[in-house]
Each structure stands twice: as C-alpha cells, then as structure tokens.
Design an enzyme around this catalytic site. Structure first.
Site, PDB file in Angstrom:
ATOM      1  N   GLY A 137     -24.658  -1.054 -14.765  1.00 39.90           N
ATOM      2  CA  GLY A 137     -24.064  -1.009 -16.100  1.00 39.90           C
ATOM      3  C   GLY A 137     -23.215  -2.239 -16.362  1.00 39.90           C
ATOM      4  O   GLY A 137     -21.986  -2.196 -16.303  1.00 39.90           O
ATOM      5  N   TYR A 138     -23.899  -3.334 -16.648  1.00 38.88           N
ATOM      6  CA  TYR A 138     -23.193  -4.592 -16.937  1.00 38.88           C
ATOM      7  C   TYR A 138     -23.303  -4.944 -18.424  1.00 38.88           C
ATOM      8  O   TYR A 138     -22.337  -4.984 -19.147  1.00 38.88           O
ATOM      9  CB  TYR A 138     -23.812  -5.746 -16.127  1.00 38.88           C
ATOM     10  CG  TYR A 138     -23.300  -5.926 -14.717  1.00 38.88           C
ATOM     11  CD1 TYR A 138     -22.842  -4.848 -13.968  1.00 38.88           C
ATOM     12  CD2 TYR A 138     -23.292  -7.185 -14.122  1.00 38.88           C
ATOM     13  CE1 TYR A 138     -22.392  -5.030 -12.661  1.00 38.88           C
ATOM     14  CE2 TYR A 138     -22.842  -7.378 -12.822  1.00 38.88           C
ATOM     15  CZ  TYR A 138     -22.397  -6.296 -12.099  1.00 38.88           C
ATOM     16  OH  TYR A 138     -21.968  -6.503 -10.819  1.00 38.88           O
ATOM     17  N   GLU A 253     -28.117 -10.138  -6.542  1.00 42.33           N
ATOM     18  CA  GLU A 253     -29.224  -9.836  -7.451  1.00 42.33           C
ATOM     19  C   GLU A 253     -30.150 -11.037  -7.561  1.00 42.33           C
ATOM     20  O   GLU A 253     -31.359 -10.914  -7.437  1.00 42.33           O
ATOM     21  CB  GLU A 253     -28.685  -9.450  -8.834  1.00 42.33           C
ATOM     22  CG  GLU A 253     -29.799  -9.207  -9.855  1.00 42.33           C
ATOM     23  CD  GLU A 253     -29.296  -8.699 -11.206  1.00 42.33           C
ATOM     24  OE1 GLU A 253     -28.068  -8.695 -11.430  1.00 42.33           O
ATOM     25  OE2 GLU A 253     -30.137  -8.306 -12.024  1.00 42.33           O
TER      26      GLU A 253
HETATM   27  C1  LIG Z   1     -36.127  -6.089 -18.341  1.00 39.08           C
HETATM   28  C2  LIG Z   1     -34.652  -6.262 -18.353  1.00 39.08           C
HETATM   29  C3  LIG Z   1     -33.886  -5.525 -17.488  1.00 39.08           C
HETATM   30  C4  LIG Z   1     -32.503  -5.631 -17.505  1.00 39.08           C
HETATM   31  N1  LIG Z   1     -31.768  -4.834 -16.670  1.00 39.08           N
HETATM   32  C5  LIG Z   1     -30.415  -4.836 -16.753  1.00 39.08           C
HETATM   33  C6  LIG Z   1     -29.646  -3.915 -16.010  1.00 39.08           C
HETATM   34  O1  LIG Z   1     -30.164  -3.114 -15.241  1.00 39.08           O
HETATM   35  N2  LIG Z   1     -28.310  -3.912 -16.178  1.00 39.08           N
HETATM   36  C7  LIG Z   1     -27.686  -4.790 -17.004  1.00 39.08           C
HETATM   37  O2  LIG Z   1     -26.465  -4.741 -17.089  1.00 39.08           O
HETATM   38  N3  LIG Z   1     -28.388  -5.690 -17.739  1.00 39.08           N
HETATM   39  C8  LIG Z   1     -29.747  -5.721 -17.626  1.00 39.08           C
HETATM   40  N4  LIG Z   1     -30.474  -6.606 -18.391  1.00 39.08           N
HETATM   41  C9  LIG Z   1     -29.775  -7.450 -19.343  1.00 39.08           C
HETATM   42  C10 LIG Z   1     -29.790  -8.938 -19.029  1.00 39.08           C
HETATM   43  O3  LIG Z   1     -28.913  -9.233 -17.996  1.00 39.08           O
HETATM   44  C11 LIG Z   1     -29.440  -9.665 -20.338  1.00 39.08           C
HETATM   45  O4  LIG Z   1     -30.498  -9.456 -21.231  1.00 39.08           O
HETATM   46  C12 LIG Z   1     -29.244 -11.150 -20.125  1.00 39.08           C
HETATM   47  O5  LIG Z   1     -28.080 -11.399 -19.415  1.00 39.08           O
HETATM   48  C13 LIG Z   1     -29.212 -11.931 -21.449  1.00 39.08           C
HETATM   49  O6  LIG Z   1     -28.332 -11.385 -22.352  1.00 39.08           O
HETATM   50  P1  LIG Z   1     -28.777 -11.087 -23.858  1.00 39.08           P
HETATM   51  O7  LIG Z   1     -30.018 -10.292 -23.779  1.00 39.08           O
HETATM   52  O8  LIG Z   1     -27.640 -10.532 -24.564  1.00 39.08           O
HETATM   53  O9  LIG Z   1     -29.161 -12.503 -24.425  1.00 39.08           O
HETATM   54  P2  LIG Z   1     -28.135 -13.582 -25.045  1.00 39.08           P
HETATM   55  O10 LIG Z   1     -27.032 -13.784 -24.105  1.00 39.08           O
HETATM   56  O11 LIG Z   1     -27.832 -13.219 -26.434  1.00 39.08           O
HETATM   57  O12 LIG Z   1     -29.044 -14.883 -24.984  1.00 39.08           O
HETATM   58  C14 LIG Z   1     -30.008 -15.213 -25.955  1.00 39.08           C
HETATM   59  C15 LIG Z   1     -30.562 -16.579 -25.590  1.00 39.08           C
HETATM   60  O13 LIG Z   1     -29.527 -17.557 -25.662  1.00 39.08           O
HETATM   61  C16 LIG Z   1     -29.415 -18.247 -24.436  1.00 39.08           C
HETATM   62  N5  LIG Z   1     -28.019 -18.614 -24.176  1.00 39.08           N
HETATM   63  C17 LIG Z   1     -26.941 -17.808 -24.217  1.00 39.08           C
HETATM   64  N6  LIG Z   1     -25.828 -18.507 -23.933  1.00 39.08           N
HETATM   65  C18 LIG Z   1     -26.205 -19.771 -23.694  1.00 39.08           C
HETATM   66  C19 LIG Z   1     -25.524 -20.970 -23.346  1.00 39.08           C
HETATM   67  N7  LIG Z   1     -24.216 -20.996 -23.167  1.00 39.08           N
HETATM   68  N8  LIG Z   1     -26.239 -22.105 -23.187  1.00 39.08           N
HETATM   69  C20 LIG Z   1     -27.584 -22.097 -23.353  1.00 39.08           C
HETATM   70  N9  LIG Z   1     -28.275 -21.000 -23.695  1.00 39.08           N
HETATM   71  C21 LIG Z   1     -27.600 -19.855 -23.859  1.00 39.08           C
HETATM   72  C22 LIG Z   1     -29.940 -17.289 -23.411  1.00 39.08           C
HETATM   73  O14 LIG Z   1     -30.348 -17.947 -22.240  1.00 39.08           O
HETATM   74  C23 LIG Z   1     -31.082 -16.640 -24.160  1.00 39.08           C
HETATM   75  O15 LIG Z   1     -32.197 -17.457 -24.107  1.00 39.08           O
HETATM   76  C24 LIG Z   1     -31.875  -6.530 -18.386  1.00 39.08           C
HETATM   77  C25 LIG Z   1     -32.651  -7.296 -19.249  1.00 39.08           C
HETATM   78  C26 LIG Z   1     -34.027  -7.177 -19.244  1.00 39.08           C
HETATM   79  C27 LIG Z   1     -34.823  -8.002 -20.186  1.00 39.08           C
END
Ligand SMILES: Cc1cc2nc3c(=O)[nH]c(=O)nc-3n(C[C@H](O)[C@H](O)[C@H](O)COP(=O)(O)OP(=O)(O)OC[C@H]3O[C@@H](n4cnc5c(N)ncnc54)[C@H](O)[C@@H]3O)c2cc1C
Ligand SMILES: Cc1cc2nc3c(=O)[nH]c(=O)nc-3n(C[C@H](O)[C@H](O)[C@H](O)COP(=O)(O)OP(=O)(O)OC[C@H]3O[C@@H](n4cnc5c(N)ncnc54)[C@H](O)[C@@H]3O)c2cc1C
Lengths: 402, 371
Positions: A137-138, A253
């Site tokens: 739950g992150y 991870e």
């Molecule tokens: C299949 C799947 C399983 C997952 N499982 C888990 C889980 O079990 N638990 C959990 O807590 N999370 C989980 N996640 C979440 C995952 O960690 C997040 O989706 C990820 O960290 C990206 O966050 P966001 O989706 O909000 O994208 P955003 O942070 O909104 O990013 C959107 C885009 O902008 C880019 N971006 C953002 N900031 C910057 C920057 N400073 N410089 C350049 N580019 C940038 C990103 O790389 C991305 O391409 C999962 C995600 C997926 C797809």
C-alpha cells in the site's frame, strides 16, 4: 548425512550439493516439472493440486524458499554459495520455488533490517512458509512517482492508530491477507511525516475494488481505508521513519523486478525459434525477414549482456562493495521484457493479436496478453523515468537546475 | 498539412466535427463492450454514408463525388483520431480501388453505386496467413466452362464479417487474378476472429465457389493490378494511423499539462518535454509521407509505390512509438481498461500488420530503389 571431517570449503559445498540433491529427489514431485505459475504467489493458487501443496509445504518447512534468511525466523540459513548450489540442483530436476510474492521479495528483507524482535518472530516465519500473502500500500491517486506526497492519514488514538485514506494500484489487494503501507503521521513535514505500518486486510473499514487492466485481467485494486483501527504494535521502526524504511523496501523490489529481464531469457522457445516457425528461413538458414532478423539479434545480444551484468552485480555485491551497475538493472530488465514481447508480436503477425477464442493457439494468446501486461514493468516499482532521474542525480551528480 | 482545396477543407472539418461529437472514443468503447462480430455500429456507418464519405473516390457517374484519395484520407485520418469503428476504409477505399483500377464498365456499374450509398460493404481478401505476403497466395480460381471455380482460405479479412462483396485474389494459372465474389455465394464460410482491437478480421473460406466469366477483374495475370490496389489500401491505412497518432499524442500532451507530481505539472520536466518533442517531430514526418502518398495517387504519378511504402513504414514506426509513449507517460492510469490508451496501442498493432509492416515496406522500398 554422515558427518565427515571437512576442512576444505569446496568439499563442504560438494557435500551440501549432495544433501540438496537427495532432499529434492525425495520431496519434489516429478509431476510438477514445468508447472510453475509465477502469478500463484500473488494471486494464490486457485486450484492447487495436492502435489503442489505438498511441495510448498516441504519447501516452506525446510526454509529453502527463502534460503538465505536466518533459520531462527524460518529461513534456510544457507550461505549465498549454498543457495546458488541449491538453485543449480533445483534447475537440474526442473524444481521451482513455490514460496514467493511480495512478502518474500520485499517485506521480509525489510523486516529483517528494521522490525522489532516480536514483529520478526510473528511475521517472517509465515512468509517463509508462504502462508500469508502481502500487498503493498504505497501509491495513491495523487502520489505515484512523487510517492512522498502521500496523504493517507494515520492518527495516534492513544491505544491504537486510526487510518483514513485511499491507496491505488494495489497489486493482489483482493487476494492479500495483510498489507504493508506507507501512511502520513505528520502533515507538517513531507518525508519525515511518513510511517511504515502493517495491517490486516480483514480489519473493518478496509475495502478493495479491483481495477481492470488493458490485458483484461484485474490484478490490482483501489484500496480504501475508512476509520481502520490498527494496533500500535504494527508500526515498523520509529514514527516518521517510514520514508527510510519504505525506500529500502523499494530497493529490494527493484532488485527483484529486474529479474523481469530473466523472463526474457527464461523458459520457452527463443525468439529466433519462434521466428523460424512463423517467418521461415532462406536457403542458408537465416530468418527470412532480414530486418526482423537484425532486431532479434540485437535483442538477444542485449539480453545476454544483461545476464552478464546481473551476474557481475551479484559478484560485486557479494565481495562487499556496492555495485553501481545495480542501478541500471530495473530499466534494462524492463526494456528487454517489453522488447521481447513486441518482437514476439511482430513475428506472429495477426496471430499474435488475438484476444480469445478460435483461431489462436495458447502460446499466441499468451503472447498477446503478456505483451499488454508487460507494459507495466516500466511503470511499477518506480518508472523508467524515475530510475533515470535516480541514476542522473544520485550516481552521476547531475543536479536539478533550481 | 497538405494544401487543401475548398472541398477538401470542408470535408476534413466536417469529418473532424462528426468524429468529435458523434463518434468519440466512448462510441468505440460501446462497440467493444457489445462484442458483436461485425465490430462496428451500423448506425454510425449509415451516417458516414449519408454524408457521402463512402463515395469520395467514386466518379460522379457511379454516384460518388470523385474528390480523390487525399480527400478520403483526410476523412479516415479524422475518424481514426477517435478510433471510429467503421468499414469505411475497407469498402470505400481498398475494395473500391480494385473496381476503379481494373473493373469493367459492367462491374463498375454493378457495384460502385451500391458501395457509394453504403448499401454494399465490400472487403479485400488477399492474405492467407498472419503476415502480409501477396507472394504467398494459394487460393485457386480454375476455369470451368465460361466461368471460374474459386477455392481457398483467406485470413484476417478486414470487415469480413459484414462484407456483402469480396474482392478475392487467387491463382488463375496465368498469375494472380482478382475476382468479384458476392458474399452470399454458395461455398463461402466465415469464421469470426476475436482480436485485440475488437474489430472484424474474419477467416473466410471459399470452397468451390462458382463464378461467372465476368467475375474476373482485369486480366488473369493481374499481379500489377493487385499491387496497385494494395498500395491504395496501404495509403488508406496509413491515413487512419496518422489520425490515431495525432490524437494519442494530443491526449498525452494534455495529460502531462494537467497531472502534477513533485509540486509541478509533469510537462515542466525536461525529460518529458524532449520525449514529446521527439514524437511531434516523427508525427510531422509521418504526415508528410502519408499526404505525399495520397497526393501521388491522385496525380497518378509513377512514384506511388515508393511513396506508399515510405508512408506505411513511417506510419508503423511512428504510431508504434506514440502508442507506447501514451501508456508510459500516463503511468498507472494508462494501464487501465477504463482509460483509452490501451485501445490505441491495440488498434495500432493491428494496423501495423495491415498490408505489410515496417520491415515489409522497408524491404520493398529498397527493391523499388534497386538495392
Ligand atoms: C501493474 C502495476 C502494479 C502496481 N502495483 C503497485 C502496488 O502493488 N503497490 C503500489 O503502491 N503501487 C503499485 N503500482 C503503482 C506504481 O508504483 C505507480 O504507477 C508508479 O510509481 C507511477 O506513478 P503514477 O502511476 O502515478 O504515474 P505518474 O507519477 O503520474 O507518472 C506519469 C508519467 O510521468 C513521468 N514522471 C513523473 N515524474 C517525473 C519526473 N520528475 N521526471 C520525469 N518523468 C516523470 C513518469 O515516469 C510517468 O511516465 C503499480 C502500477 C502498475 C502499473
Ligand atoms: C558548427 C556551428 C555553427 C554555429 N553557428 C552559429 C551561428 O551562426 N550563430 C550563432 O549565434 N551561434 C552559432 N553556433 C553556436 C551555437 O548556437 C551554440 O553552440 C549552441 O547554442 C550551444 O551552445 P554552447 O556551445 O554554449 O553549448 P551549451 O549551451 O553549453 O550546451 C552544451 C550541451 O548541453 C546541452 N544543453 C544546454 N542547455 C540545455 C537545456 N536547457 N536542456 C537540455 N540540454 C541542454 C546542449 O544541447 C549541448 O549538448 C554554432 C555552433 C556550431 C557548433
């Protein structure tokens, strides 16, 4: 095993090899060869057959599913070299590790480092035996790449904590027994206001809503917390230490996820074999589509270099140092996994684009779904862009302009 | 953007408005969720026909408007933007081209007016395997008295589930010929295929289908005709891909301008600015190639084949890139079925395969250039 006087470490390792081989011969059911279900540890085996159950029990009790973890908490207590030997012996007979999931990959190592003695005794043995499924739950709707902006509130109510808020993308949330979560215990400080907490998913006020993915399955969830009471003993480390602990867990991870690249080297036919089948060969045995052939060569060479890098990282970190190369593993692993999937589709042509039903064999349908699912590997566990930021800033010293 | 005449500008604007208002991505989602084998909404296709889009390349004498391929390309680009599910490209461009280029007066009279009104949906049936390869046609048309007997299996026929008319490529003994085959002829079996883009790509088998002598389009050695027809079909697909790339790009750009992380909107991160700048660059090149091919066709120039292969290869590479970036730059949201990024990447891969992928067209380009 007879006790023999062993002074030479190489002999000791050979002795262990024999022990492992003998134990595997006795405990690994031959019927399970090739039946590994990598998702079972997350999704839970739906209709596990008795052999699979027995195998999991045997490995769990032996502690060999978590071979290098301390024996006192249910691990195998093996040295890294012994663990490698075990892996080799398992490979020889087609045995696979039935113990896995987020508990093994992420939480266990983190608890070993940060948890209290009681917490270790309570949670780690269950992970070693594969009896409890954990979820992470992150992420929250507003906190993805900028994880530290998370808002899920955790209040001190004297004899318990009270949690309110929403997590999202919680992989396996609907099947998980427990959740390790990052929560906000102080709103006045961004990073130091975060704490790391363990909570039972059956606690009243926890609600999960599966989210359908582009690949058609729903392996992750929105997770809602409404007045969820959590015992104080479930806080890991100090209040406000969550960011440090949570980041350490992310390192575990990423190291594990970069194994994603290993999927591309792993079982199943090679890309070149698939291509020979679908595209055919010219009179000299070369894949008939010259450009495709070049792409496959590039891919297979990169996968090979990736494998060598993963080995080098392992060797370097065992010899005590920190391996800089470890920082590239997740991105390269993700790229290789995705490239392999795209190339498989390209090779199969329209046969690689079936959704379900007649006209496509299981491997083709698997390729399609795997391709779609695989788009996640460059997103979860820290996106490729965030990994590159880490490399640029932490390793190369290229600081922000502000 | 190509320099458009008044009619073309009007047509493009009309198509843009209609797609935005009457056929947004949510309309495609409905089609997908309905799960019908035909893979489109008949009412939407009827509306397109009503507006005359089914007759854009058909001469006025047969009920069309004779506006040409660039004009139809503009329409396909606009409808492609919103993933409009429709047999428009298959019937009014690909199959129609066979009749226009090789059809006898009688064949044209029999079919073009009905295609122009949308009453007849025609489909081009060439490939027999999962990868485009017109050199691997094994379907056979055998002479029988005055007519022909057609047998063979065609794979992944676009709009094959709804087609009233097939244009079928088959070996005649003298070469490859194209045949006009009514969809209700005895001996035709269709098998639907459920594919990622939720559109129609049927397996169609022709089992001893009896045809009259007037079923052959052009000559029994019609490989050149087939090549020309395919080039028109490819140019049409590339136009649809252009629309998809433009829209996928615009949606991603809009998202980056609203989503905040680290206290900033994402579009302020230079790493992402450059990713968008690169895509913009590729899309501009793609547009020139796509429009260039359509213009060459309208002008009847002798470099049509070269420009079409350039156009299709460029379209494949660019849409491939843009559709991947769409998911990646949306993060977790892009992985969900609720978002439309998945729709774009799925349709993209299908169209990358349609009538030859990038490798096919690069190889062809090299051959055409003599190396
Ligand atoms: C299949 C799947 C399983 C997952 N499982 C888990 C889980 O079990 N638990 C959990 O807590 N999370 C989980 N996640 C979440 C995952 O960690 C997040 O989706 C990820 O960290 C990206 O966050 P966001 O989706 O909000 O994208 P955003 O942070 O909104 O990013 C959107 C885009 O902008 C880019 N971006 C953002 N900031 C910057 C920057 N400073 N410089 C350049 N580019 C940038 C990103 O790389 C991305 O391409 C999962 C995600 C997926 C797809
Ligand atoms: C062959 C040649 C001809 C030229 N002709 C002319 C001319 O006719 N008139 C004229 O006025 N100038 C001319 N220039 C100069 C040219 O405009 C500059 O070299 C150029 O603007 C880069 O500036 P710089 O050399 O100071 O490099 P810097 O600005 O120091 O850049 C070094 C590197 O950092 C990158 N970089 C810099 N800022 C950023 C940023 N914000 N984001 C990402 N990357 C960044 C650059 O792309 C480059 O790779 C010429 C240069 C060359 C090489």
């Amino acid at each position: 095993m007879a006790t023999i006087e062993l002074t030479n470490p190489a002999d000791a390792l050979e002795a262990f090899r024999k022990e492992a081989a003998a134990w595997l011969a006795e405990n690994f059911p031959k019927t399970l060869v090739g039946k590994e279900n990598v998702l079972a540890t997350v999704e839970g085996e739906a209709k596990a057959d008795p052999d699979a159950k027995a195998w999991k029990k045997a490995m769990g009790e032996k502690g060999w599913g978590t071979p290098t973890w301390p024996k006192e908490y249910g691990g195998g207590g093996l040295s890294f070299k012994e663990a490698r030997v075990l892996q080799e012996e398992m490979g020889k007979v087609g045995a696979w590790n039935p113990i896995g999931g987020m508990g093994v990959m992420m939480l266990g190592p983190t608890l070993l480092e940060f948890a209290s003695e009681e917490q270790k005794k309570r949670h780690i043995p269950l992970i070693c035996r594969g009896e409890i499924r954990w979820c992470q739950g992150y992420s929250e709707p507003g906190a993805g790449s900028d994880l530290a902006s998370l808002q899920t509130k955790c209040e001190d109510k004297g004899d318990h904590y009270l949690i309110n808020g929403q997590k999202t993308w919680t992989s396996g949330g609907q099947w998980a027994d427990w959740c390790f979560a990052l929560v906000r215990t102080d709103t006045s400080k961004k990073h130091e206001g975060i704490s790391f907490i363990l909570l039972d998913m059956k606690t009243p006020g926890v609600e999960v809503k599966p989210i359908r993915m582009i690949s058609g399955t729903s392996p992750f969830c929105e997770t809602f917390f409404t007045d969820v009471k959590v015992p104080k003993e479930n806080l890991v480390g100090e209040l406000g230490q969550g960011w440090t602990i949570g980041k350490r867990l992310l390192q575990h991870e990423r190291t594990n996820l970069s194994g994603g690249g290993s999927m591309s080297r792993g079982q199943g036919p090679s890309l070149s074999d698939i291509a020979k089948h679908y595209v055919g060969v010219d009179s000299e045995g070369r894949i008939a589509d010259a450009e495709l052939r070049t792409k496959i060569i590039k891919h297979e060479m990169e996968a090979k270099a990736f494998g060598l890098t993963a080995r080098r990282v392992m060797a370097e970190s065992k010899s005590g140092g920190v391996s800089l190369a470890s920082s590239i593993l997740k991105n390269v692993g993700a790229r290789i996994t995705q490239e392999r999937a795209e190339l498989t589709l390209e090779i199969m042509g329209m046969n690689g684009l079936g959704w379900e039903g007649d006209g496509f064999n299981a491997a083709e349908l698997g390729a399609t779904r795997g391709w779609l699912w695989g788009k996640a590997v460059s997103i979860y566990g820290g996106t490729t862009e965030i990994q590159n930021n880490v490399v640029a800033k932490r390793i190369l010293g290229m600081l922000d302009h502000q | 953007m190509a320099v458009l005449n008044e009619e073309q500008t009007m047509l493009r604007d009309m198509a843009r408005e209609w797609s935005k208002n009457e056929s947004p991505v949510s309309a495609f989602r409905k089609v997908r969720d309905a799960g019908e084998a035909i893979g489109f909404d008949p009412a939407a296709f009827a509306a397109q026909a009503e507006m005359g889009w089914t007759g854009v390349i058909i001469p006025e004498a047969y009920g069309g408007s004779d506006f040409g391929y660039l004009s139809l390309g503009l329409v396909l680009e606009e409808t492609g933007r919103t993933l409009t599910a429709s047999p428009l490209g298959a019937t009014a461009l690909a199959a129609t081209s066979a009749l226009l280029l090789g059809g006898s007066e009688a064949q044209k009279e029999a079919w073009l007016p009905k295609i122009a009104t949308g009453e007849t949906i025609a489909a081009l049936a060439v490939d027999e395997g999962p990868r485009h390869d017109p050199s691997k046609i094994e379907a056979k048309a055998e002479k029988s008295g005055d007519g022909w007997v057609l047998s063979g299996e065609k794979a992944f026929v676009a709009e094959g589930d709804s087609a009233h008319l097939f244009i079928v490529a088959a070996q005649t003994g003298e070469g490859v010929g194209l045949f006009v085959v009514p969809g209700d002829a005895a001996g035709i079996t269709r098998k639907s295929r459920n594919m990622v883009d939720a559109r129609s790509h049927a397996a169609v088998s022709f089992d001893g289908v009896t045809l009259g002598g007037d079923a052959l389009i052009g000559s029994a050695d019609g490989a050149d005709l087939l090549d020309q027809v395919l080039d028109r079909a490819r140019a049409g697909v590339a136009a649809e891909m252009l629309g998809m790339a433009v829209q996928a790009f615009e949606d991603t750009l809009a998202y980056l301008k609203t989503r905040e992380q680290f206290g900033e909107i994402l579009s302020r991160f230079q790493a992402l600015q450059h990713r968008m700048a690169v895509q913009f660059t590729q899309i501009e090149l793609m547009r020139s190639a796509v429009e260039g091919a359509l213009e060459a066709i309208d002008a009847g120039r002798d470099d049509i084949a070269e420009l079409v292969s350039l156009s299709k290869a460029t379209a494949c590479d660019t849409l491939h890139l843009v559709s991947r970036e769409m998911i990646q730059l949306h993060g977790g949201i892009g992985m969900t079925d609720e978002h439309h990024a998945g729709f774009y990447i799925k349709r993209a891969r299908i169209l990358e395969n349609a009538w030859g992928n990038a490798s096919f067209h690069r190889e062809r380009y090299a051959r055409l250039r003599g190396y």
